[in-house]
Design a protein around this motif. Structure first.
Motif, mmCIF file in Angstrom:
data_model
loop_
_atom_site.group_PDB
_atom_site.id
_atom_site.type_symbol
_atom_site.label_atom_id
_atom_site.label_comp_id
_atom_site.label_asym_id
_atom_site.label_seq_id
_atom_site.Cartn_x
_atom_site.Cartn_y
_atom_site.Cartn_z
ATOM 1 N N PRO A 20 45.642 31.374 33.383
ATOM 2 C CA PRO A 20 45.346 29.973 33.700
ATOM 3 C C PRO A 20 43.871 29.750 34.060
ATOM 4 C CG PRO A 20 47.274 30.720 34.895
ATOM 5 C CD PRO A 20 46.722 31.910 34.211
ATOM 6 N N GLY A 21 43.332 28.675 33.546
ATOM 7 C CA GLY A 21 41.953 28.301 33.881
ATOM 8 C C GLY A 21 40.919 29.094 33.103
ATOM 9 N N PHE A 44 41.210 31.730 38.727
ATOM 10 C CA PHE A 44 40.734 32.892 37.983
ATOM 11 C C PHE A 44 39.315 32.660 37.486
ATOM 12 C CE2 PHE A 44 45.308 33.238 37.787
ATOM 13 C CZ PHE A 44 45.523 34.578 37.982
ATOM 14 N N PRO A 45 38.402 33.574 37.821
ATOM 15 C CA PRO A 45 37.037 33.448 37.283
ATOM 16 C C PRO A 45 36.983 34.012 35.860
ATOM 17 C CG PRO A 45 37.157 35.229 38.888
ATOM 18 C CD PRO A 45 38.546 34.698 38.752
ATOM 19 N N GLN A 46 36.500 33.206 34.951
ATOM 20 C CA GLN A 46 36.512 33.538 33.527
ATOM 21 C C GLN A 46 35.893 34.924 33.261
ATOM 22 O OE1 GLN A 46 37.609 31.758 30.754
ATOM 23 N NE2 GLN A 46 36.771 33.248 29.293
ATOM 24 N N ALA A 213 31.127 43.733 39.862
ATOM 25 C CA ALA A 213 30.540 43.319 41.154
ATOM 26 C C ALA A 213 30.991 41.893 41.461
ATOM 27 C CB ALA A 213 29.022 43.396 41.074
ATOM 28 N N CYS A 214 31.836 41.792 42.461
ATOM 29 C CA CYS A 214 32.303 40.454 42.867
ATOM 30 C C CYS A 214 31.354 39.938 43.947
ATOM 31 C CB CYS A 214 33.708 40.524 43.444
ATOM 32 S SG CYS A 214 34.912 41.196 42.303
ATOM 33 N N ASP A 215 31.232 38.661 44.026
ATOM 34 C CA ASP A 215 30.423 38.077 45.106
ATOM 35 C C ASP A 215 31.052 36.752 45.495
ATOM 36 O OD1 ASP A 215 28.498 37.750 46.989
ATOM 37 O OD2 ASP A 215 26.803 38.039 45.630
ATOM 38 N N TYR A 216 30.518 36.178 46.556
ATOM 39 C CA TYR A 216 31.036 34.874 46.950
ATOM 40 C C TYR A 216 30.692 33.870 45.853
ATOM 41 C CZ TYR A 216 31.455 37.120 51.469
ATOM 42 O OH TYR A 216 31.786 37.969 52.474
ATOM 43 N N PRO A 217 31.620 33.010 45.542
ATOM 44 C CA PRO A 217 31.377 32.083 44.432
ATOM 45 C C PRO A 217 30.414 30.976 44.816
ATOM 46 C CG PRO A 217 33.484 31.639 45.458
ATOM 47 C CD PRO A 217 32.932 32.818 46.161
ATOM 48 N N GLU A 221 32.909 26.423 42.771
ATOM 49 C CA GLU A 221 33.990 27.362 42.508
ATOM 50 C C GLU A 221 34.767 27.650 43.804
ATOM 51 O OE1 GLU A 221 34.895 28.619 39.684
ATOM 52 O OE2 GLU A 221 36.232 30.245 40.305
ATOM 53 N N GLU A 222 34.003 27.783 44.880
ATOM 54 C CA GLU A 222 34.657 28.085 46.156
ATOM 55 C C GLU A 222 35.550 26.925 46.605
ATOM 56 O OE1 GLU A 222 32.076 29.318 49.491
ATOM 57 O OE2 GLU A 222 33.539 30.950 49.654
#
Lengths: 313, 195
Positions: A20-21, A44-46, A213-217, A221-222
């Motif tokens: 989704p998304g 979900f981040p693309q 590497a994930c980070d704060y959006p 997005e947040e």
């Protein structure tokens, strides 16, 4: 885990499923496995979902790094929930022993006689059954534990030797290792909030075919992530919370992390306290800050963002 | 000349006016009776009883309180001594003390907004009533004007704030600067339920 040993495999099919998304299409197991995580609201981040899809298709070990509360654990969990794939989460800490992962002999009664029988650990079970395993906070595990993991992480020949039985487990199809850590260990030297972690051996890191590497959006997005978790919170308050998070992360004087998880907690309390920004902020944000300087900076930013006098908090 | 006014007391309906005047061989006290000043008791007179003392009560100072009630500082002679008595219409006797302390207490006892009459203002009952009424009416009228002006100003400000809040609310949150967002949240709190 609740159940031990091989879980009977029901018949199931795989069908194409769009996450989704996003535009990412992945195979979804139908029906979902009983150990598949329960579906929860998630944005979900693309790009990251694309990475995970490629990693899974290529059979890579996937490491996710990033600051606390940025969603590095939630992401693979949400993907597995969408795909109906079994995922076993194993939290690493300084007390984690090899036997916790591999298994150990345990006393059992056989025909009235006490004997020892091997009880497989979480990792061994995941390998035998082709489940996905998430080694959470891998940088908090002892180096000795990580060395045991190295043959398991060999992407073309994943094996685990069980000395107690003399058996070698070869990973079944579908077995995947996700690992998460605040960083690849280097922050352990510089940031107080990552105390207890240790730098990862480069041979260990090399065995992960992919490091995401994930980070704060970004704020937009947040806002989506907070909204999907706290749909009752008015949008303008969610926006304010995310403005505070954005400002504090950019403030050099603020040394603590301000996680998306914290934004969600604040929004939940904001709903309960009927939009009282300051009261909910005290409970969800300010009292978690150990440093007096951080608390002062946070108070200033919260008051400024929400249009209060400086002395209001 | 210093003029005293007799206190309003239960059982003493008329407000009698006394004055202390200097003439002849020294101080004397006169009482206004039927429009004429007649000799009254002198300081040197020995007072023998409460009745006599009660006859020698005078209002030294008086003030109109914001609620229209009158507070008065009374002086009376009793037991051959001069006493002071702070009297209020709502509570009867408010304070009682001796000598100069009474005057201080009187000033302290007055609530903000009380209108004080000059000590030596010569007035009879009718004039006292008229002055009180006039000053009270003036004060009320002034207060009314101020209140009306304040209400008009507040209404104008509220209207401007409502318009500003509407303007900010019609815009998307992303388009608001930090200052505009803060202003919007502040106005929203102030005007809760009015938009």
């Amino acid at each position: 885990m609740g159940k031990q040993g091989r879980v009977p495999q029901d018949t199931f099919d795989y069908g194409e499923h769009t996450i989704p998304g996003t535009t990412v299409v992945m195979p979804r197991r139908d029906p979902a496995h009983e150990y598949a995580p329960k579906s929860r609201p998630f944005v979900f981040p693309q790009a990251e979902v694309e990475d995970i899809a490629i990693g899974l298709r290529l059979g890579l070990n996937i490491m996710l790094t990033g600051p606390t509360g940025c969603g590095k654990t939630a992401l693979p969990r949400a993907v597995c929930a969408e795909l109906g794939e079994p995922l076993i989460r194993f939290n690493c800490d300084g007390e984690t022993r090899v036997s916790n992962l591999r298994g150990m002999n345990v006393p059992v009664a056989r025909d009235g006689v006490l004997a020892l029988a091997f009880s497989p650990g979480d990792l061994a079970q995941c390998m035998q059954n082709g489940w996905k395993v998430m080694l959470d906070e891998i940088d908090a595990a002892l180096p000795s534990v990580r060395f045991v993991l190295q043959p398991v992480l060999e992407e073309d020949n994943r094996t685990l030797r069980i000395p107690e039985t003399g058996e070698t487990i070869v990973a079944a199809k579908g077995f995947t290792v996700f690992a998460t850590g605040n960083t690849v260990g280097y922050r352990a030297r510089t940031r107080a909030q990552y105390a207890g972690t240790s730098p990862l051996n480069s041979a260990f890191v090399d065995r992960f075919g992919m490091v995401i590497a994930c980070d704060y959006p970004a704020r937009a997005e947040e806002i989506k992530r907070v909204q999907v978790n706290v749909p009752d919170c008015p949008l303008d308050l969610v926006d304010g919370i995310c403005r505070v998070a954005e400002d504090l992360r950019a403030d050099a004087k603020f040394t603590a992390d301000f996680s998306t998880r914290r934004c969600i907690q604040w929004a939940r309390l904001m709903v309960e306290y009927k939009g009282d920004e300051l009261r909910s902020a005290k409970l969800a944000v300010l009292r978690k800050l150990e440093s007096a300087t951080d608390a002062i900076v946070a108070k200033e930013v919260i008051c400024r963002v929400f249009g209060y006098e400086k002395s209001a908090l | 000349m210093i003029v005293f006014y007799e206190a309003e007391k239960p059982g003493v309906p008329p407000l009698r006016v006394w004055r202390k005047s200097t003439y002849g061989d020294g101080h004397a006290y006169e009482m206004l009776r039927h429009g004429e000043w007649v000799p009254a008791k002198k300081p040197g007179d020995v007072l023998q009883s409460r009745e006599v003392a009660d006859d020698f009560v005078a209002v030294l100072r008086w003030a109109v309180l914001p609620n229209g009630n009158v507070v008065s500082l009374l002086a009376f002679a009793w037991d051959d001594k001069l006493h002071f008595w702070l009297h209020s219409q709502d509570t009867g006797v408010a304070r009682y003390s001796l000598s100069e302390a009474a005057d201080k207490t009187y000033n302290e006892a007055l609530p903000p907004g009380a209108i004080q009459a000059p000590i030596d203002t010569p007035l009879n009952e009718h004039e006292v009533r008229r002055l009180l009424a006039k000053r009270t009416a003036e004060a009320a009228s002034a207060a009314e004007v101020v209140a009306r002006e304040q209400a008009a100003r507040a209404e104008q400000q509220r209207g401007a704030k409502l318009a500003r809040l509407r303007e900010l609310s019609e815009r998307t949150l992303e388009s608001l600067t930090a200052a505009e967002y803060a202003e919007r949240m502040k106005l929203k709190r102030e005007l809760r339920g009015q938009l």
